[in-house]
Every structure is written in C-alpha cells, then in structure tokens.
Design a protein around this motif. Structure first.
Motif, PDB file in Angstrom:
ATOM      1  N   ILE A   1     -13.719 -15.824  -3.206  1.00 52.22           N
ATOM      2  CA  ILE A   1     -12.566 -15.148  -3.795  1.00 52.22           C
ATOM      3  C   ILE A   1     -11.342 -15.351  -2.908  1.00 52.22           C
ATOM      4  N   ASP A   2     -10.257 -15.770  -3.537  1.00 54.21           N
ATOM      5  CA  ASP A   2      -8.987 -15.966  -2.831  1.00 54.21           C
ATOM      6  C   ASP A   2      -8.127 -14.712  -3.029  1.00 54.21           C
ATOM      7  N   PRO A   3      -7.912 -13.916  -1.991  1.00 53.39           N
ATOM      8  CA  PRO A   3      -7.148 -12.664  -2.151  1.00 53.39           C
ATOM      9  C   PRO A   3      -5.722 -12.877  -2.623  1.00 53.39           C
ATOM     10  N   THR A   4      -5.163 -14.077  -2.389  1.00 53.28           N
ATOM     11  CA  THR A   4      -3.750 -14.324  -2.730  1.00 53.28           C
ATOM     12  C   THR A   4      -3.568 -14.826  -4.154  1.00 53.28           C
ATOM     13  N   LYS A   5      -4.643 -15.126  -4.834  1.00 50.39           N
ATOM     14  CA  LYS A   5      -4.543 -15.701  -6.170  1.00 50.39           C
ATOM     15  C   LYS A   5      -4.166 -14.630  -7.185  1.00 50.39           C
ATOM     16  N   ALA A   6      -3.192 -14.939  -8.015  1.00 53.60           N
ATOM     17  CA  ALA A   6      -2.703 -13.952  -8.984  1.00 53.60           C
ATOM     18  C   ALA A   6      -3.583 -13.871 -10.225  1.00 53.60           C
ATOM     19  N   GLY A   7      -4.242 -14.956 -10.578  1.00 54.98           N
ATOM     20  CA  GLY A   7      -5.046 -14.975 -11.796  1.00 54.98           C
ATOM     21  C   GLY A   7      -6.407 -14.338 -11.621  1.00 54.98           C
ATOM     22  N   GLU A   8      -7.131 -14.279 -12.719  1.00 54.03           N
ATOM     23  CA  GLU A   8      -8.460 -13.696 -12.757  1.00 54.03           C
ATOM     24  C   GLU A   8      -9.457 -14.589 -12.015  1.00 54.03           C
ATOM     25  N   GLN A   9     -10.376 -13.964 -11.266  1.00 54.52           N
ATOM     26  CA  GLN A   9     -11.413 -14.705 -10.549  1.00 54.52           C
ATOM     27  C   GLN A   9     -12.784 -14.121 -10.855  1.00 54.52           C
ATOM     28  N   ALA A  10     -13.746 -15.017 -11.103  1.00 55.55           N
ATOM     29  CA  ALA A  10     -15.120 -14.581 -11.402  1.00 55.55           C
ATOM     30  C   ALA A  10     -15.866 -14.319 -10.107  1.00 55.55           C
ATOM     31  N   LEU A  11     -16.497 -13.158 -10.027  1.00 60.63           N
ATOM     32  CA  LEU A  11     -17.237 -12.791  -8.827  1.00 60.63           C
ATOM     33  C   LEU A  11     -18.541 -13.571  -8.695  1.00 60.63           C
TER      34      LEU A  11
END
Length: 675
Positions: A513-523
């Motif tokens: 997981i990239d904390p800086t990414k604005a979009g949705e991320q799958a865990l």
C-alpha cells in the motif's frame, strides 16, 4: 408369380450390380476413413469435484445451488445433446473434500463391496476415464487402492479387486517403491464410434481411438509424506510423459489426451513442479490437455498474458486445453475439429477451441431477469437417489453434539484481524503438542510452543464460503467448519529468525500500500491464497506494515512482551501440509518436524471443544497481530460477504465499514489503517 421385367430393367440391374461391386473398393466401405473427411469431437472435463456430489452445504445444513456434481451432470447431458461425438474425463481431486467424503473414509469407511458415493454419481454419467489428483492420497494408499478398485503392490495397498468406478483411471508418474511400476495404469486407449463426414457431405460412422495418459502433482510426496514415504516414488510430469507416450503411441490412437491434475506455470521447469501444464503442452504428440488443481477456469482472464497461451480460445502452446474450476461448479468443453489427412486424423488447431460452462450464470450477464440475477441449471434427478443414504448418514454424523459456545467464531474479516475462528484451532493444537512433547521429546519441555493456523474459507468460493459458527450448541459440524481439511497435526522446531521468515511469507497475502496514493488500493493480494495466510499465536505479538516490500513487513515481533531474538528456539504447531513444504514457506521442508501426530487436526479440535464443554472469549487468546498504523490519502478496500459490518465491530475491528453492496452477496469494505 414374380413381377415382369421391362425391356430397360435388365441393363439397369447390371449397372447397379457393377456399382455395388465397385463400392467394395471404396475406403469407407472397407472400414477405412477416406482422406478429406472431417469430424467434430467434444472432450468434456470435470475436475476438483472434491466429493461435492449434491448441491448441499453440510456446514450450514442447507442446499447450495452454486455447487454440486448433480448440476454438472445436467451440463454433461446438455453437451451430449449438442455434440454427437463426446468423450468425458475427470482430472482428479474427486474422492476428498466434503463432509460426505470424510464420513465414507474416516467415520464409517465403505467396505470392499461398496462403491463411493461420488463414483456412483459419475458412473451414472458414463465416463471414459480419469486420473488421480493430489487429494486422492489424503486417506492413504490402502483406501485409494480399495475405492478405485485398483490392486496395488505397495505397502498398505490391497491386492484384491474392490468396488471402484466403472471407468479407467490412469496415472503415469507415481510408482511403487517395491517394483518401480506405476500404481495405476499409466495410459489406456478408449474407443467410441463417432459421426464423420466425407468431403461431399456423406455421413460416416467410424471408430475413434483416444489414448489417455494421467499425471498428478509431484509434491504429493511432501503433502502426504506420512502416507507415501517409503511406499511410492514420484517423477516429474514431463519425464513421465517422455517415458510412457511412446508406449501409448505404439497403439496407434487417433488422438492423445493428457489428463493433468495441475495448472499452468511458466517459471523454469523442475521435476517437482506443481503446475506443469505449460511444459506438458510442449511435449510432442499431445492433442488435447485437461487441467485442474488450481481451482480456476481456463480459458479465462487469470491466465491472460502468459507466454504462448491463448486465454480466450483456450490454447496452451497451440494445444487445446481446458480447466473446469472446482466443486462441480463448471464443465470444461474442448471442441476439436478433426481432418483426415494421409490416413490419420489431424486436429485443426485453428478451428478448435475450449470453453468453460458454468452451472450458474454470473451476475449481470445476458438473459437475466434483473441486472444482478443469477440463474443455476437444475440438478439432474438421477444423481441424488444414488447417494441419498450416505448423504443422510453424513448429516446425522455432523450433528453429533460436542459442547457449547458463547461467542461467534467466524472467518469473516480473518484477513483483517478477526481470529475468532483461528484461536480455537491454535489453542487445541498447542495443548495437544505440549502434552505429547513432554512424552516424546522431554528435551524440548522448556521450549515455547506456538500455534499456526490459516482461515481455509475466506470467500474464494463465493459469499457463502466462510466459516461461521454461531453462539450456542457445538457439533462435529462446528469442528469441521472451523477446520475444513482432513490434515494431520505436525510440529516443527524453529528459531526466532525462522519464525519471522514464516510470518513474512504469510504477509504476502497483502498488496503493498502506497500511503501517498490518492486512488483506491486493494488490500488483499488475490494471487496469494487465503489458506497460506498463517496467523500465529501462543504469547507472541507482531505488527504487519503493508507499506513495506515483501520480506520486510514484520516490524515488531515479541514473545511474552520481549523482542524475539534470531536464535531463540520455538516449536510451532501446524499441519502436515505446511510442515512438509506446502505453500513453499522458508525453512519448512519436513526436515525439522519434531512431532508428526497420527491424529487429524479436526479430530484434535473436536476433542478439545468437547473437553471444555463451554467455550467463551476467556478461553481463547486475543488476536496476536495488527497492521502498522498508516494514514493513506485514498481508500484501502477489500471484498467480503455483504452485511457483516456488525461481525467486524464485535470482533473489535471498528475501523472497517461497508462501502458498497454488490448485490450478489458480496460487498466492498474500507479499512482505516490509521486506527
């Protein structure tokens, strides 16, 4: 009085006689199929049925239309009505995997004169052949020899002929340690009359000889070591193909179908490769390839992008191939177009292709009554009566009472920290090993004993594929729900470094997981199976930082409040599959096993629950791990069964909330990693 002949009759009769005489020289009149003829043949496949004969969930004690061989049978009959020329094969993992299977193998084993329920059902559909999967070996060689009707010259095998399936089973890469010969026939040839057509459209009925050769995953020697070590040997899939294909080809079959209980992997080949289908397809002489083991569909998007694989038409290195998912959810169909050239049948690979036919439609597909409607084919009425007696006995067995519980034990949100379904497994394992080690290994008496367990049911099979034991009376069904597989218990000796490596491997369950990414991320990393996400208890605490790369995620690891040292000794209780290398965990290859129990983990758990009489939260260790706190710009999401947010809350996971109901029993949830 005979009819009077006209003046023209005599020359016409003479001409007819001459034509009839001339026909005897035509190739099809003499039993030979002429060049230029064409035939369409459908190869039908089932795989990984896992003894799910009926559309029934033995853990929830209710029908489940989304699975069951009795519905696959309907697809088989429909395919046979559609295609005049069909052959039907099974790719293994047939006799194990359901409560019904365990009942007939472990609780009240079938006698030599009795046929297994799943084979009764398959016999009703007139199979042409099959092979053995890895789970065929779970109950031992004696049971396998008996229920397949196959005398085996192996330690523990049977020499008599017992009731087995009414179709041949072939297996080319497992050999008796006594004489080096295959324990099953490595290959056979089945012949069936088919319809073909000459170039001018004339219909022919000709025999088609189909050679079949079977293969199972070589790692069975690790996964079922307690049943197989010293009794059989295994070779690689490709090596076995090169060894036995010449024998099969010497029988001059028209087609050769390889039946592999394995999937597709393009990593460098090794003789112990688990999913060697890509390499098997490259062995000359194979006309069609049946796959299994991976519990997936081929053709299908999972395999898009693999080298020399057409994941839409179903070709592997040019060879038509199919894999029909699992639990009777699908039927695999390979449509082969055969052309007669130079006196032999040749597969037209440009015209041939594969498909997977589902017993239930996918939500939102065509011909639905609503945007999210799911329709399932009806069950074939011939199947249920064949197994009804065994089915009812299995239900009675799993309803045997063993105690009570005051809490809900569920695998909903097991990936996010709900260990209510895992804690009783770990507690039972630890108690058992502490007692046994004091007897068999007194030198290990002071070494801490930890328990490792994974949630076997985490939604892979759909929204009902979760463990969920409600508060109240506990039965053997509860134990079977909490521990899905018939593994035996094993304990390994390791150290702090090995323990951390074990946990690092488990943490591959998560995407980075990239904390800086604005979009949705799958865990969740969907390519890492849930049953390989071991969660360890027994006085340890650890933190998983999903912002870090694989291998660097366990940032804190303590035992009884103190940091774990690399050389600190531990005994970790797991199952025979994991201890012998299943899942490819570092340091686990069978060499450091200190206890290989004869008892099944499920049975150990059932006895533990019964001895406690009543289970409450105070009897179970709390969740042993958490995610490293992290604030993310965009949402971190995962999929679980819909409407279960209250389950998360009661398990202490109040940082999880449902975001979107998909209308098919599943939902998207968000997890706030900053809490």
């Amino acid at each position: 009085m005979p009819p009077r002949l006209t003046p023209f009759a005599t020359p016409l009769l003479a001409l007819g006689a001459a034509l009839l005489a001339g026909c005897s020289s035509l190739p099809w009149a003499a039993g030979r199929t002429p060049d230029g003829a064409r035939a369409n043949v459908a190869i039908l496949e089932t795989t990984d049925v896992h003894a799910n004969v009926l559309s029934y969930d033995y853990y929830k004690l209710k029908p489940d239309a989304s699975l069951g061989y009795e519905r696959t049978a309907t697809l088989i009959r429909r395919a046979r009505a559609e295609f005049p020329n069909t052959f039907l094969f099974d790719s293994g993992d047939t006799i194990q995997g359901s409560v019904l299977a365990d009942y007939q193998a472990l609780v009240k084993p079938v006698t030599c004169a009795q046929e297994l329920a799943v084979y009764k059902a398959m016999d009703a559909m007139d199979y042409d052949g099959g092979t053995a999967g890895n789970h065929e070996f779970n109950y031992g060689l004696g049971f396998l020899s008996q229920v397949t009707g196959t005398p085996m010259n192996v330690d523990g095998g049977r020499s008599d002929h017992c009731a087995g399936p009414h179709f041949p089973l072939v297996l080319a890469n497992v050999y008796s340690a006594r004489d080096g010969k295959p324990i099953f026939k490595p290959w056979t040839v089945v012949t069936r009359q088919i319809e073909a057509y000459t170039a001018d459209g004339s219909k022919l009925s000709v025999p088609l000889k189909v050679g079949i050769i079977g293969f199972t995953p070589p790692p069975i020697m690790d996964w079922d070591k307690q049943h197989l070590a010293g009794k059989v040997t295994v070779s690689g899939v490709v090596e076995a193909a090169h060894k036995y294909l010449p024998e099969l080809q010497a029988q001059h079959p028209d087609l050769i179908v390889a039946i592999l209980h394995g999937g597709l992997n393009t990593a460098p080949y090794t003789p112990d490769m688990e999913n060697a289908g890509w390499y098997l397809a490259g062995v000359p002489g194979i006309d069609a390839l049946l796959l299994g083991h991976s519990h997936a569909e081929f053709p299908g998007p999972r395999y898009a992008g693999l080298k020399e694989v057409d994941a839409q038409r179903g070709l592997v290195r040019g060879v038509p191939a199919v894999m029909a998912d699992f639990f009777g959810k699908d039927l695999g169909v390979i449509r082969l177009v055969l052309d007669r050239k130079d006196g032999r049948w040749v597969v037209d690979r440009e015209e041939s292709h594969s498909e997977v036919r589902r017993i239930c439609s996918k939500p939102g597909g065509p011909n639905k009554s609503g945007p999210q409607a799911v329709e399932c084919v009806p069950a074939d009425p011939a199947i249920a009566p064949l197994v009804q007696q065994a089915h009812e006995a299995a239900i009675a067995y799993v309803n045997t009472p063993i105690g009570e519980s005051t809490l809900r034990m569920s695998s909903y949100f097991a990936d996010e920290g709900n260990m209510t379904a895992l804690a009783p497994v770990n507690a039972a394992q630890i108690d058992y090993v502490r007692t046994e080690l004091s007897r068999s290994h007194p030198e290990l008496a002071g070494v801490p004993v930890l328990g490792a367990a994974a949630a076997f049911r985490t939604g892979f099979g759909g929204p009902d594929d979760y463990t969920d034991v409600a508060p109240g009376p506990l039965t053997l069904r509860s134990a079977a729900d909490l521990y899905f597989y018939p593994n035996t218990l094993a304990a390994v000796k390791t150290d702090g470094a090995g323990l951390k490596a074990w946990l690092e491997k488990s943490a591959e369950r998560f995407n980075r997981i990239d904390p800086t990414k604005a979009g949705e991320q799958a865990l969740i990393n969907s390519r890492y199976t849930g049953y390989n996400f071991d969660q360890i208890q027994g006085g340890i605490r650890y933190v998983i930082d999903v912002s870090k790369p694989v291998g660097q995620r366990i940032t804190t690891l303590t035992f009884q409040g103190k940091p774990v040292e690399p050389g600190q000794p531990f005994v970790v209780v797991t199952n025979n599959y994991r201890a012998n290398g299943g899942g490819h965990f570092p340091g686990l290859d069978g060499s450091n096993i200190v206890l290989a129990a004869p008892d099944g983990t499920r049975e150990i758990l059932a006895k533990w629950l019964e001895s406690r009489k009543q289970i409450s939260a105070k009897d179970l260790e709390p969740t042993s791990w958490n995610f490293a706190p992290m604030k993310t710009r965009g949402p971190v999401v995962f999929t679980d069964a819909s409407g279960k947010q209250d389950v998360a809350r009661k398990a202490g996971l109040d940082h999880i909330r449902q975001l979107k109901d998909h209308g098919d029993g599943t939902a998207t949830y968000g997890i706030d990693l900053s809490r």
